[in-house]
Design an enzyme around this catalytic site. Structure first.
Site, short mmCIF file in Angstrom:
data_model
loop_
_atom_site.label_atom_id
_atom_site.label_comp_id
_atom_site.label_asym_id
_atom_site.label_seq_id
_atom_site.Cartn_x
_atom_site.Cartn_y
_atom_site.Cartn_z
N VAL A 204 -31.88 -14.73 -26.27
CA VAL A 204 -33.18 -15.16 -25.76
C VAL A 204 -33.89 -14.06 -24.98
CG1 VAL A 204 -32.45 -17.56 -25.71
CG2 VAL A 204 -32.13 -16.16 -23.68
N GLU A 205 -35.19 -14.27 -24.74
CA GLU A 205 -36.06 -13.33 -24.01
C GLU A 205 -35.99 -11.92 -24.59
OE1 GLU A 205 -35.84 -13.40 -19.79
OE2 GLU A 205 -36.20 -15.55 -19.65
N GLY A 206 -36.04 -11.84 -25.90
CA GLY A 206 -35.97 -10.55 -26.59
C GLY A 206 -34.55 -10.29 -27.01
#
Length: 876
Positions: free
Chosen positions: A501-503
């Site tokens: 997640v988040e990149g």
């Protein structure tokens, strides 16, 4: 001949010293001129050689005449540069301009100013923050039973949800004037670390609303009306937020989202108004199944020019109440048996007024800028802190388990293979602690470090993955048998969540860390690009000239610094430390110069192609990250009072990181496509070869001894986890057993000696203790103490077993798992207590949704008795 060689050597020494010390062009010209004049008067040599030197010196003098230099040199170079400059999209430009440049900029300079880092005061929790961690956070940890959450309920129990809401855990970043807790970044990080040491579901549930989401965006971009309405409701838990970014067909390439909003006229509260008709299909959205308000990212279009002259405004962020007609929400994903609330949401022809846009209509099209600016902070806190909490818990448990678990008559931690894993776990955890705590301190002082945020997100989660693997190796069968007694399994299963997640981590390493840092953190590149694009051509020329020749001097200086420090192993470079860690400061200086030189040469020779050579960019990002994290380790050691007992951890961490920097530089040069440049660069970076070594086995064993005993170092390393000694808390019980192991060590030695002498012949431990007592080897009191310790150990090393019928998820198990909802079916999920409906208001009044698209129910259509009561959620 000898005289000429001596003069040549003098010229080299003078020029190298000037470059190494970064003496300005004018002063350098004067010094070179004096040296050349002395050679002309006192030296001897060929006339042609002397003439050549004076011609070169004349060119140097010419460079000092700025007007002439700009007109005859810079203007032509600027024209060439403009043809080479790659086209940059608006979203790329906004990403590059987001956040601030902090310590990473010093490392990019090749000559870090250590006072900028070392003068920063140690981050400290306020009394209020510490009281919250010692009070509500501990209570929440005590209430949570990870097996119940992950296997039996697939959700947090209702009392836990209530406690989170009542104690405003969702409002940690919201100011007090809006009813929030207004905690520092450090406090946010420490709360999430402690919750994550108890279980991933707790950490994820609390972390997301306090990271990139509606509250953060409202705080920085919302109108005052929006803040006044929404923030108190978010802080109190009356509203449960989620933020929907990821589209079904788009993952890491968030700028390519396919969700749309079209400006049009529509009905809102019985009146025709200008608003936005939204259509979206999102997935992977944390808290979406229980959300009452959706932060939504979409592309905004205005074909009828109702709000301006543009057709396409680009990515926009809005707040959408979750019970408007057309919204489908409530279904859940099931992320690797770690069932935090996460799921899809869809919207079809959902109409909202224009002031649903965060910041109002003037912020139309500013969504991507808003997201990347705030992501630079959130990405440095939530996931790194959660990974850190899990790592601390794993080390704390593994150190104790390695002491109390015996094989072949020895604690398993005494075997060097196990010790290697334990040392690696402890070393990584020390790095993660340093990363999170020092960077949080910088955020609390006003920094928005976008590149360090990417470094922490990637490396803390990757180190957590390696720690989880090592912890499993140390525990063996104990770690793989799931059940209430297993304190590692869910964390091990859930590690890929933080990776993804988040990149996604591969994207972060290959494209973001160096890709963003090369321009954002470089002392001159961004200024050169901005000057080249300046519509005021003359001012652009002046700015470009200043940046270009500053860049040239910077590159020459880094070449000199890299060569000199590589030859001398950086023994003479100035650093602010004279104690046992002085050499690590010096090695960071050396690799900073080598990195800066290598990055400059790579950008010069490859240009825009470097962006496409992802592994080359990734290796340079690894070097930058390694020296950044080594700097954090040294600062963390200083912040903690330079505890001498912690030196083995500091040395292991620095050696590991700097060795990795060396090897990644070597890998970069080995794979650099322009081979003659790679050979030349290697002469400046590794003139003596690769001389740096990784941590020694002996150092690793020193660390093992520190974490297999109840030492102050072990306590500092794992501080902030939930380790209260109580039933149901394995970390506390393991620590209790560890302390007991030390207290009975001499008593066990008596028994072992008696076994070796043949006096005790029993095979089983309880019988051995009884025989030792009857023979007088142990007193009755001593025997009781050993029995108590043995019972504690036996309980801790036990694993769970189940009757066959207990392992199905529910009655009638064995049905095929559904990938998509069958028409007319929807699995009911246990949910948090839902807030009361909003009263009708100017903007946010909403009608209860009746949409049931594709057989799915939205939250508003659920039975209110079921919402607040026990649900029939699928079992773990």
């Amino acid at each position: 001949m000898l005289s000429s060689l001596l003069w040549l050597l003098l010229f080299i020494v003078v020029a190298t010293t000037l470059a190494y010390r970064r003496v300005d062009l004018q002063s350098s010209t004067i010094v070179i001129g004096i040296t050349l004049l002395a050679y002309t008067i006192f030296g001897s040599g060929w006339i042609l050689w002397l003439l050549l030197l004076w011609v070169l010196f004349a060119g140097m003098v010419f460079l000092n005449i700025e007007d002439q230099r700009r007109e005859h040199i810079t203007r032509r170079l600027l024209a060439i540069y403009r043809t080479m400059l790659p086209q940059m999209s608006r979203t790329e430009r906004e990403a590059l301009e987001s956040g601030t440049v902090w310590w990473e900029g010093e490392l990019f300079s090749g000559s870090p100013r250590w006072e900028k880092l070392m003068d920063m005061p140690p981050p400290r929790l306020s009394e209020e923050e510490q009281a919250f961690i010692d009070g509500p956070v501990d209570t929440l940890c005590r209430m949570a039973n990870d097996w119940e959450i992950t296997h039996e309920l697939a959700d947090l129990p209702k009392p836990v949800w209530n406690y989170i809401i009542e104690n405003r855990f969702f409002g940690m970043i919201i100011p007090k004037k809006y009813g929030g807790l207004e905690f520092s970044a450090l406090a946010n990080s420490m709360v999430l670390a402690k919750l994550s040491s108890r279980g991933m579901v707790l950490g994820s549930t609390v972390g997301v609303p306090n990271s990139l989401g509606p509250a953060e965006l409202l705080l920085h971009y919302g109108t005052e009306e929006q803040k006044t309405y929404w923030l108190p409701r978010l802080a109190s838990g009356q509203e449960i937020p989620c933020f929907a970014l990821t589209s079904v067909r788009v993952g890491s390439d968030a700028t390519a989202i396919t969700d749309t909003g079209v400006v049009c006229r529509g009905q809102w509260q019985g009146e025709e108004v200008i608003g936005i008709r939204l259509n979206w299909d999102k997935r992977y959205i944390t808290l979406a199944p229980v959300a009452t308000v959706i932060g939504l990212a979409f592309k905004l279009y205005d074909p009828d020019h109702l709000i301006g002259d543009q057709d396409d405004y680009g990515i926009t962020a809005a707040l959408v109440p979750a019970d408007i007609d057309g919204i489908t929400i409530g279904r859940r994903h099931f992320p690797l048996n770690v069932p935090f609330q996460n799921g899809p949401t869809q919207g079809k022809d959902v109409f909202v007024p224009l002031d649903a846009i965060i910041g109002g209509p003037k912020m139309a099209g500013q969504g991507w800028k808003m997201l990347v600016e705030q992501l630079s902070v959130g990405r440095a806190i939530t996931l790194p802190a959660s990974a850190m909490g899990g790592a601390r818990a794993a080390v704390y448990a593994s150190g104790a388990y390695s002491r109390i678990r015996r094989q072949f008559g020895l604690p398993v931690g005494k075997f060097h293979g196990v010790g290697e894993a334990l040392a690696r776990m402890a070393g990584y955890t020390y790095i993660m602690n340093a990363n999170s705590e020092v960077t949080s301190g910088a955020i609390d002082r006003g920094e928005k470090p976008s590149v360090p945020g990417a470094i922490l997100k990637y490396h803390n989660t990757e180190m957590a993955r390696m720690i989880a693997n090592d912890a499993m190796d140390v525990h063996g069968g104990k770690g793989i048998m799931m059940g209430p007694r297993n304190y590692l399994g869910r964390g091990y299963q859930g590690v890929p969540v933080g990776i993804t997640v988040e990149g996604a981590n591969i994207l972060t390493r290959c494209l973001i860390i160096f890709g963003q840092g090369a321009i954002r953190c470089h002392p001159f590149v961004l200024d050169e690009m901005q000057a080249a694009g300046d519509p005021d051509l003359e001012q652009g020329l002046i700015d470009f000239d200043r940046s270009l020749f500053g860049h040239v001097g910077y590159a020459i200086s880094n070449a000199a610094r890299s060569l000199v420090m590589a030859l001398t192993q950086a023994r003479f470079t100035r650093v602010p430390e004279k104690g046992p860690v002085r050499r690590y400061y010096q090695h960071i200086n050396r690799y900073s110069a080598s990195f800066a030189l290598t990055a400059d040469v790579a950008m010069l020779t490859l240009g825009g192609a470097l962006k496409r050579k992802e592994l080359m960019s990734a290796r340079l990002g690894d070097v930058l990250a390694s020296i950044y994290m080594a700097s954090m380790v040294l600062k963390h050691y200083d912040n903690q009072g330079r505890q001498r007992e912690d030196l083995p951890l500091v040395e292991w961490a620095c050696r590991h990181l700097l060795y990795h920097a060396q090897e990644q530089l070597h890998g970069f040069l080995r794979n650099f496509p322009v081979r003659w440049v790679a050979v030349l660069l290697r002469m400046f970076v590794f003139p003596r070869g690769r001389t740096y070594s990784s941590p020694s086995d002996e150092l690793g064993q020193d660390i093992v001894e520190l974490i297999m005993a109840p030492t102050a170092t072990r306590d500092r390393l794992c501080a902030g986890i939930y380790n209260t000694v109580e039933p149901g808390n394995p970390l506390g019980l393991l620590q209790e057993a560890l302390e007991a192991a030390i207290s009975v060590r001499d008593l066990e030695r008596k028994v072992f000696d008696a076994i070796r002498d043949g006096r005790i012949t029993a095979e089983e431990v309880p019988s051995q203790i009884n025989q030792a007592e009857s023979l007088g080897v142990l007193t009755a009191e001593e025997a009781a103490k050993v029995r108590d310790f043995d019972s504690k150990v036996l309980e801790l090393i036990c694993v769970d077993d189940f009757a066959p019928e207990e392992l199905g998820t529910r009655a009638g198990a064995g049905k095929k798992a559904r990938g998509k909802a069958d028409s007319g079916q929807a699995a009911a999920a246990q949910e948090a207590p839902r807030p009361a409906k909003k009263p009708a208001g100017k903007v946010r009044a909403r009608k209860k949704s009746t949409v049931e698209a594709s057989g799915r129910r939205d939250n508003a259509g659920q039975d209110p008795e079921r919402i607040d009561g026990d649900s029939e959620a699928p079992r773990g």
